[in-house]
Scaffold this motif. Structure first.
Motif, PDB file in Angstrom:
ATOM      1  N   GLY A   9       0.686  -1.188  -0.110  1.00  0.00           N
ATOM      2  CA  GLY A   9      -0.232  -0.206  -0.603  1.00  0.00           C
ATOM      3  C   GLY A   9       0.687   1.448   0.289  1.00  0.00           C
ATOM      4  O   GLY A   9       1.552   1.066  -1.115  1.00  0.00           O
ATOM      5  N   TYR A  10       0.925   2.049   0.870  1.00  0.00           N
ATOM      6  CA  TYR A  10       1.608   3.222   1.417  1.00  0.00           C
ATOM      7  C   TYR A  10       3.135   3.068   1.326  1.00  0.00           C
ATOM      8  O   TYR A  10       3.907   3.254   0.726  1.00  0.00           O
ATOM      9  N   TRP A  11       3.270   2.071   2.888  1.00  0.00           N
ATOM     10  CA  TRP A  11       4.445   2.135   3.114  1.00  0.00           C
ATOM     11  C   TRP A  11       5.720   0.939   2.398  1.00  0.00           C
ATOM     12  O   TRP A  11       6.435   0.679   2.290  1.00  0.00           O
ATOM     13  N   GLY A  12       4.900   0.080   2.001  1.00  0.00           N
ATOM     14  CA  GLY A  12       4.983  -1.548   1.581  1.00  0.00           C
ATOM     15  C   GLY A  12       6.226  -1.502   0.707  1.00  0.00           C
ATOM     16  O   GLY A  12       6.994  -2.051   0.327  1.00  0.00           O
ATOM     17  N   ALA A  31       2.798 -10.198  -1.732  1.00  0.00           N
ATOM     18  CA  ALA A  31       1.390 -10.475  -1.864  1.00  0.00           C
ATOM     19  C   ALA A  31       0.559  -9.128  -1.429  1.00  0.00           C
ATOM     20  O   ALA A  31       0.857  -8.530  -0.975  1.00  0.00           O
ATOM     21  N   GLU A  32      -0.610  -9.289  -1.776  1.00  0.00           N
ATOM     22  CA  GLU A  32      -1.403  -8.298  -1.935  1.00  0.00           C
ATOM     23  C   GLU A  32      -2.969  -8.454  -2.286  1.00  0.00           C
ATOM     24  O   GLU A  32      -3.034  -8.884  -3.499  1.00  0.00           O
ATOM     25  N   ILE A  33      -3.649  -8.040  -1.542  1.00  0.00           N
ATOM     26  CA  ILE A  33      -4.888  -8.516  -1.698  1.00  0.00           C
ATOM     27  C   ILE A  33      -5.816  -7.296  -3.230  1.00  0.00           C
ATOM     28  O   ILE A  33      -6.798  -7.712  -3.573  1.00  0.00           O
ATOM     29  N   VAL A  91       8.125  -7.124  10.504  1.00  0.00           N
ATOM     30  CA  VAL A  91       6.798  -6.866  11.019  1.00  0.00           C
ATOM     31  C   VAL A  91       6.866  -5.178  11.382  1.00  0.00           C
ATOM     32  O   VAL A  91       7.430  -4.348  12.139  1.00  0.00           O
ATOM     33  N   GLU A  92       5.347  -4.871  10.790  1.00  0.00           N
ATOM     34  CA  GLU A  92       5.448  -2.528  10.646  1.00  0.00           C
ATOM     35  C   GLU A  92       4.472  -2.080  12.519  1.00  0.00           C
ATOM     36  O   GLU A  92       4.620  -3.728  12.823  1.00  0.00           O
ATOM     37  N   LYS A  93       5.457  -1.145  12.697  1.00  0.00           N
ATOM     38  CA  LYS A  93       5.156  -0.921  13.995  1.00  0.00           C
ATOM     39  C   LYS A  93       3.474  -0.830  13.866  1.00  0.00           C
ATOM     40  O   LYS A  93       2.478  -0.246  12.451  1.00  0.00           O
ATOM     41  N   PRO A  94       2.619  -0.440  14.548  1.00  0.00           N
ATOM     42  CA  PRO A  94       2.716  -1.051  16.193  1.00  0.00           C
ATOM     43  C   PRO A  94       2.355  -2.717  15.679  1.00  0.00           C
ATOM     44  O   PRO A  94       1.783  -3.135  14.811  1.00  0.00           O
ATOM     45  N   HIS A 120      10.460   0.033  14.235  1.00  0.00           N
ATOM     46  CA  HIS A 120      10.185   1.353  14.967  1.00  0.00           C
ATOM     47  C   HIS A 120      11.672   1.986  13.495  1.00  0.00           C
ATOM     48  O   HIS A 120      12.722   2.640  14.080  1.00  0.00           O
ATOM     49  N   THR A 121      11.420   2.132  12.714  1.00  0.00           N
ATOM     50  CA  THR A 121      11.986   3.071  11.710  1.00  0.00           C
ATOM     51  C   THR A 121      12.777   4.052  12.060  1.00  0.00           C
ATOM     52  O   THR A 121      14.034   4.238  12.375  1.00  0.00           O
ATOM     53  N   PHE A 122      11.960   5.318  13.654  1.00  0.00           N
ATOM     54  CA  PHE A 122      13.170   6.251  13.454  1.00  0.00           C
ATOM     55  C   PHE A 122      14.439   6.064  14.560  1.00  0.00           C
ATOM     56  O   PHE A 122      14.910   6.801  14.646  1.00  0.00           O
TER      57      PHE A 122
END
Ligand SMILES: NC(=O)c1ccc[n+]([C@@H]2O[C@H](COP(=O)([O-])OP(=O)(O)OC[C@H]3O[C@@H](n4cnc5c(N)ncnc54)[C@H](O)[C@@H]3O)[C@@H](O)[C@H]2O)c1
Length: 332
Positions: A9-12, A31-33, A91-94, A120-122
């Motif tokens: 989506g946006y972050w992928g 994989a993307e729905i 895995v993404e946050k949260p 936790h990219t920052f």
């Protein structure tokens, strides 16, 4: 290391681009729905297998690690399935939607001897690395407060409120920098548009009189990304929107002495120099993904592991409870 990426989506696409350009990693499947997002992915990466079915990646013997870049409510099921299939997980946050899910995934990763890293990219930005170094050197002295404003217009998430979307950044930074656990949390907020809170304020009480405040808002006309950290010796301002001089350290402070037997306080202000330290440039996400590959290949535990993700979810869960009670104090 061969990766499967779930969610484009946006972050992928940022995860995909960095993994594709990194030495030692290769994306073999996405994989993307959403059909639209699948078309975007296939156009950008014609040689990569793009599928609507995440199970194809989860079951693939060619894949060593799965990146879960889908909405929060899907993190638990997808991460669990990846671990059960013997894959390391980024895995993404949260991390998860609640504490019980996070604990289950941490145990599963341990049992299977697999690496689990929460994005936790920052923590991988030049600014946070520099602040961490300054705090470790004692440049600020004893800490007084952490105060962050993270506001802008949108991007509304469909499954979580603004606290669960934006506050994980500040909570993970605080957790990393302060190296202390909060004792209690107060959160207030209001939803105006889609049933989820879009404006929220969170206060965290730490030991040693350290207090933190986080202001997150999807309804702000301007974007603000400013953090103040105040200490006994010095204070710093981190404006993440500044191109140069993101970080400014002020040699300012206040001292109060009580003259014995006298009621009036003696207040003295110290107003010294301001300096802007050099901070490392470079994309944080690239550094983070390189670190993930390194942790897996060297069998080392990442510092932003499942336990770090769990600590953030614990703070968010307590904040949700407080939010429901319009700002009741919730102990952790
Ligand atoms: N670290 C950061 O700075 C940062 C920044 C933005 C978003 N995020 C996180 O990334 C995650 C995704 O956020 P986003 O803004 O990209 O959301 P998004 O809605 O734009 O994208 C998520 C995508 O996942 C897809 N998806 C959902 N379920 C799926 C499934 N079972 N299989 C395959 N695809 C599936 C959706 O179709 C969608 O395209 C969230 O957890 C968010 O908090 C992190």
């Amino acid at each position: 290391m061969n990766f499967g990426v779930i969610g484009y989506g946006y972050w992928g696409p940022n995860i995909e681009r960095n993994l594709a350009n990194l030495d030692g990693s290769r994306v073999v499947g996405i994989a993307e729905i959403s059909e639209k997002a699948r078309a975007r992915a296939q156009k950008a990466y014609p040689a990569i297998h793009v599928t609507a079915n995440a199970n194809e990646l989860l079951a693939s013997t060619e894949i060593d690690a799965i990146a879960v870049i889908s909405p929060v409510w899907t993190h638990f099921e997808l991460t669990k399935a990846a671990l059960l299939n013997g894959k390391h997980v980024f895995v993404e946050k949260p991390f998860t939607s609640n504490v019980a899910q996070a604990e289950e995934l941490i145990n599963l990763a341990q049992q299977k001897n697999l690496k689990l890293m929460v994005d936790h990219t920052f923590l991988f930005t030049g600014a946070v690395r520099k602040i961490s170094q300054l705090l470790d050197e004692g440049a600020l002295g004893n800490l007084y407060y952490y105060d962050s404003t993270r506001v802008n217009l949108g991007l509304f998430q469909h499954d979580v409120n603004v606290l669960w979307d934006l506050a994980p950044h500040d909570l993970s930074i605080m957790d990393h920098l302060l190296k202390a656990r909060p004792e209690a949390v107060v959160a207030t907020g209001q939803g105006h548009l889609n049933g989820h809170e879009d404006v929220a304020f969170m206060t965290l009480y730490f030991p040693e009189k350290v207090i933190a405040h986080i202001n997150v808002n999807w309804l702000s006309p301007v974007k603000v990304r400013t953090t103040l950290i105040g200490g006994e010796k010095r204070m710093l301002v981190w404006n993440d929107l500044e191109a140069d001089e993101k970080l400014k350290i002020y040699d300012k402070g206040v001292r109060i002495t009580n003259r014995e037997g006298v009621y009036d306080l003696l207040v003295s202000y110290r107003s010294g120099d301001m300096w802007a330290p050099q901070i490392e440039q470079g994309e944080a996400l690239r550094q983070e993904l390189a670190y993930f590959v390194e942790c897996v290949s060297k069998d080392e535990e990442p510092f932003n592991n499942g336990c770090a993700g769990l600590r953030v979810v614990q703070m968010l869960e307590a904040a949700s409870e407080s939010l429901k009670k319009r700002g009741a104090l919730v102990y952790l």
